[in-house]
Design an enzyme around this catalytic site. Sequence first.
Site, PDB file in Angstrom:
ATOM      1  N   GLU A  69     -37.864  45.607  34.633  1.00  0.00           N
ATOM      2  CA  GLU A  69     -38.189  46.983  35.000  1.00  0.00           C
ATOM      3  C   GLU A  69     -37.088  47.616  35.836  1.00  0.00           C
ATOM      4  O   GLU A  69     -36.770  48.799  35.657  1.00  0.00           O
ATOM      5  CB  GLU A  69     -39.531  47.034  35.747  1.00  0.00           C
ATOM      6  CG  GLU A  69     -40.724  46.501  34.959  1.00  0.00           C
ATOM      7  CD  GLU A  69     -40.911  47.196  33.618  1.00  0.00           C
ATOM      8  OE1 GLU A  69     -40.485  48.368  33.477  1.00  0.00           O
ATOM      9  OE2 GLU A  69     -41.463  46.568  32.699  1.00  0.00           O
ATOM     10  N   HIS A 128     -34.527  48.881  33.524  1.00  0.00           N
ATOM     11  CA  HIS A 128     -34.835  50.211  32.982  1.00  0.00           C
ATOM     12  C   HIS A 128     -34.368  51.294  33.947  1.00  0.00           C
ATOM     13  O   HIS A 128     -33.759  52.289  33.544  1.00  0.00           O
ATOM     14  CB  HIS A 128     -36.348  50.356  32.769  1.00  0.00           C
ATOM     15  CG  HIS A 128     -36.834  49.832  31.460  1.00  0.00           C
ATOM     16  ND1 HIS A 128     -36.275  50.202  30.250  1.00  0.00           N
ATOM     17  CD2 HIS A 128     -37.857  48.989  31.160  1.00  0.00           C
ATOM     18  CE1 HIS A 128     -36.925  49.593  29.267  1.00  0.00           C
ATOM     19  NE2 HIS A 128     -37.882  48.853  29.787  1.00  0.00           N
TER      20      HIS A 128
END
Length: 299
Positions: free
Chosen positions: A146, A149
């Site tokens: 994450e 990202h």
Amino acid sequence: MMRILLFLATNLAVIVVASITLRLLGVEPYLTAQGINFNALLIFCFIFGMAGSLVSLFISKWMAKKTTGAVIIEQPSNSTEQWLLDTVRELSRDAGIETPEVGIFPAQQSNAFATGWNKNDALVAVSAGLLNRMRPEEIRAVLAHEIGHVANGDMVTLALVQGVLNTFVMFFARVVAHLVDSFLRRDDSEGLGFFGYMAVVVVAEIVFGLIASAIVAWFSRFREYRADAAGARLAGSGAMINALARLKAETQMPDQMPDTFRAFAITTGQTRKLMEKVFASHPPLDERIRALKEAAYRQ
């Protein structure tokens, strides 16, 4: 039937608001007595094609908290929350970004997502199920994915891609409607008329929208491979592969992630049918695991 009426009413409302707004801004109507003004049409479509994507991007953190029920960790209340904050802080430092807000959302499926309008004002959240069932090194790998990202600027890039595609969907739908109207006027008929024109626009937007959705889905799948690679760099290839394997074992559980943030989750389950693969926001977990193993082998 009501859904269709609401869709038509919304589309008509957008056209009316757009026409008034552009007129106030000094932009000429794109339909004139001489035909279609492509410059005015492109400006019209760009403004309203980008607007929805950018608004969604700027309110993404607020929407994520509301729709997932994520509870932001302000002051850690236990050792797990403290470890979670410390891990996100460490991974963020290694990735070269500001530490995102960290939250936990009440879903039993192991999942996580990242969102936010820029890499230094983001949110990373994990599900309660993920914390309960994964080992610390696997959780760290999911968090690294994450963070990947966020560091890659995926939320902003996806919003821009969606906005550009929205622009061209609106543009070509209206060009098609104009061409159909012009063809019908060749025999001195009245052409499509306003409602006929709008009906063709709606149908064309649906068709072009499906094509645009497939392109957005392809880009989203590409982002997942990059985020997996970032997770492997930050947390180790073995941990990232093990985390994806654990997620694969849980794909039969109900997916509780809201559609709005499905593209930013670490998994959406397995896709088997061709159409599912074309419009899937995530590649199959088997392919993601294979890509990580091949990358590790090449090193």
